[in-house]
Write a protein that holds these residues in place. Structure first.
Motif, PDB file in Angstrom:
ATOM      1  N   ARG A  33       1.032   3.285   7.429  1.00 22.88           N
ATOM      2  CA  ARG A  33       0.817   3.896   6.124  1.00 22.88           C
ATOM      3  C   ARG A  33       0.369   2.875   5.078  1.00 22.88           C
ATOM      4  NH1 ARG A  33       3.538   8.495   3.325  1.00 22.88           N
ATOM      5  NH2 ARG A  33       1.337   8.712   2.819  1.00 22.88           N
ATOM      6  N   TYR A  34      -0.328   3.379   4.083  1.00 16.96           N
ATOM      7  CA  TYR A  34      -0.779   2.637   2.902  1.00 16.96           C
ATOM      8  C   TYR A  34      -1.666   1.437   3.232  1.00 16.96           C
ATOM      9  CZ  TYR A  34       2.779   5.455   0.546  1.00 16.96           C
ATOM     10  OH  TYR A  34       3.542   6.491   0.069  1.00 16.96           O
ATOM     11  N   GLY A  35      -2.250   1.412   4.440  1.00 16.24           N
ATOM     12  CA  GLY A  35      -3.150   0.327   4.790  1.00 16.24           C
ATOM     13  C   GLY A  35      -2.475  -0.951   5.228  1.00 16.24           C
ATOM     14  N   ASP A  42      -3.729  -3.041  -0.776  1.00 17.61           N
ATOM     15  CA  ASP A  42      -3.956  -3.743  -2.031  1.00 17.61           C
ATOM     16  C   ASP A  42      -2.699  -3.672  -2.878  1.00 17.61           C
ATOM     17  OD1 ASP A  42      -6.685  -4.474  -1.674  1.00 17.61           O
ATOM     18  OD2 ASP A  42      -7.268  -2.404  -2.115  1.00 17.61           O
ATOM     19  N   ALA A  43      -2.366  -4.773  -3.530  1.00 12.59           N
ATOM     20  CA  ALA A  43      -1.182  -4.800  -4.380  1.00 12.59           C
ATOM     21  C   ALA A  43      -1.317  -3.788  -5.511  1.00 12.59           C
ATOM     22  CB  ALA A  43      -0.987  -6.192  -4.953  1.00 12.59           C
ATOM     23  N   PRO A  44      -0.278  -3.012  -5.783  1.00 13.20           N
ATOM     24  CA  PRO A  44      -0.349  -2.048  -6.884  1.00 13.20           C
ATOM     25  C   PRO A  44      -0.393  -2.757  -8.228  1.00 13.20           C
ATOM     26  CG  PRO A  44       1.874  -2.147  -5.976  1.00 13.20           C
ATOM     27  CD  PRO A  44       1.008  -2.964  -5.068  1.00 13.20           C
ATOM     28  N   ALA A  45      -1.090  -2.161  -9.160  1.00 16.70           N
ATOM     29  CA  ALA A  45      -1.225  -2.737 -10.496  1.00 16.70           C
ATOM     30  C   ALA A  45       0.138  -2.851 -11.171  1.00 16.70           C
ATOM     31  CB  ALA A  45      -2.160  -1.885 -11.350  1.00 16.70           C
ATOM     32  N   GLY A  46       0.365  -3.966 -11.799  1.00  9.67           N
ATOM     33  CA  GLY A  46       1.576  -4.138 -12.584  1.00  9.67           C
ATOM     34  C   GLY A  46       2.795  -4.549 -11.797  1.00  9.67           C
ATOM     35  N   VAL A  47       2.660  -4.779 -10.499  1.00  8.01           N
ATOM     36  CA  VAL A  47       3.799  -5.178  -9.681  1.00  8.01           C
ATOM     37  C   VAL A  47       3.627  -6.631  -9.263  1.00  8.01           C
ATOM     38  CG1 VAL A  47       5.080  -4.764  -7.545  1.00  8.01           C
ATOM     39  CG2 VAL A  47       4.159  -2.838  -8.828  1.00  8.01           C
ATOM     40  N   ASP A  48       4.615  -7.457  -9.592  1.00  4.63           N
ATOM     41  CA  ASP A  48       4.611  -8.858  -9.167  1.00  4.63           C
ATOM     42  C   ASP A  48       5.074  -8.899  -7.717  1.00  4.63           C
ATOM     43  OD1 ASP A  48       4.663 -11.602  -8.969  1.00  4.63           O
ATOM     44  OD2 ASP A  48       6.561 -11.828 -10.049  1.00  4.63           O
ATOM     45  N   THR A 225       5.418  -2.066  -1.870  1.00  5.49           N
ATOM     46  CA  THR A 225       4.190  -1.536  -1.274  1.00  5.49           C
ATOM     47  C   THR A 225       3.399  -0.702  -2.274  1.00  5.49           C
ATOM     48  OG1 THR A 225       5.527  -1.305   0.725  1.00  5.49           O
ATOM     49  CG2 THR A 225       3.306  -0.402   0.792  1.00  5.49           C
ATOM     50  N   GLN A 226       4.085   0.107  -3.029  1.00  7.86           N
ATOM     51  CA  GLN A 226       3.509   0.918  -4.084  1.00  7.86           C
ATOM     52  C   GLN A 226       4.311   0.653  -5.366  1.00  7.86           C
ATOM     53  OE1 GLN A 226       0.778   3.622  -3.342  1.00  7.86           O
ATOM     54  NE2 GLN A 226       0.654   1.813  -2.033  1.00  7.86           N
ATOM     55  N   SER A 227       3.758   1.036  -6.494  1.00  7.19           N
ATOM     56  CA  SER A 227       4.425   0.707  -7.759  1.00  7.19           C
ATOM     57  C   SER A 227       5.810   1.326  -7.856  1.00  7.19           C
ATOM     58  CB  SER A 227       3.559   1.145  -8.936  1.00  7.19           C
ATOM     59  OG  SER A 227       3.282   2.532  -8.876  1.00  7.19           O
TER      60      SER A 227
END
Length: 254
Positions: A33-35, A42-48, A225-227
């Motif tokens: 899942r999620y690649g 790809d790293a989610p925006a706003g997540v370190d 993995t996701q925000s």
């Protein structure tokens, strides 16, 4: 990176996918899942994030593949990790049509030649030489991860966690769940802690579970993995270590 624990090598490959092997038997949890296995994550925006990101993964060396619930069912992910004679252990409640990811486990196993074991919510099966015990995994409608109306992402009966043994090492992957009283009854050497918070136990609750179980090692997976899965893994590790429990972060690909 690869983590060593007793007879095991452990790798977190992304999302809920962990590879555990004693050199003779290899087990994967919730692949794909999620690649995360296709090299497209790809790293989610706003997540370190310190989530592992690597190239496409297509090892096909898994003797046993464990699937906990709809959200973690991914036929392509299973194909990428499962050996030709693999045994799939899939919770009875997993429904490929509802998940929107066909084919169903039965059709996938028939096409690829896998053995398939459907498992109930509280059941023990032998997947080759790997004993697998399912345990309930859910959000308490009166608990911290429920909405004001008691609605939850993971209602009781929707999924499970697994306690399984590889190379003499007992492992708990709780799945997507709150911490539950039944977890504290388990004998566990390695805890694959779920620390993602918004849809299951957060890092504080997972650290409390680690202290209660007192395993020989804690390795968190299924975060960043996701925000909506963002978690402070370093704070979790510091918390667990401060409770006297060994902990490791596996946040690199190589």
């Amino acid at each position: 990176m690869t983590v060593r624990h007793d007879s095991l090598s452990i790798r977190w490959l992304g999302y809920a996918t962990a590879r555990l092997s004693d050199g003779e038997t290899t087990v994967y949890t919730d692949p794909g899942r999620y690649g995360v296995l296709t090299g497209e994550w790809d790293a989610p925006a706003g997540v370190d994030t310190r989530h592992p990101a690597g190239p496409a993964y297509d090892a096909r060396d898994g003797d046993v593949v464990l699937v906990t619930h709809d959200h973690h069912y991914d036929p392509d992910g299973i194909r990428r990790v499962a050996a030709p004679d693999a045994t799939l252990v899939v919770y009875d409640g997993v429904d490929a049509e509802r998940a929107g990811r066909p084919p169903a486990p039965e059709a996938l196993a028939g096409t690829e030649g896998y053995d398939l074991l459907r498992i109930g919510e509280r059941e023990t099966v032998a997947a080759g030489d790997v004993p697998v015990r399912s345990v309930p995994a859910y959000n308490d409608p009166d608990g911290p991860h429920a909405g004001p109306d008691g609605s939850v992402t993971h209602p009781e009966g929707f999924g499970v966690g697994y306690r399984f043994v590889v190379g003499g090492v007992s492992i708990l992957w709780p799945g997507d769940s709150d911490t539950l009283p039944l977890h504290r009854e388990l004998d566990v050497s390695l805890l694959l802690a779920n620390v993602s918070g918004s849809v299951c136990m957060d890092r504080h609750e997972a650290a409390g579970l680690a202290e209660a179980l007192d395993p020989n090692l804690v390795c968190p997976i299924h975060y960043d993995t996701q925000s909506f899965l963002a978690a402070d893994s370093r704070a979790f590790a510091a918390d667990v270590a401060g409770r006297g429990v060994p902990v490791v972060l596996d946040e690199g690909w190589a």
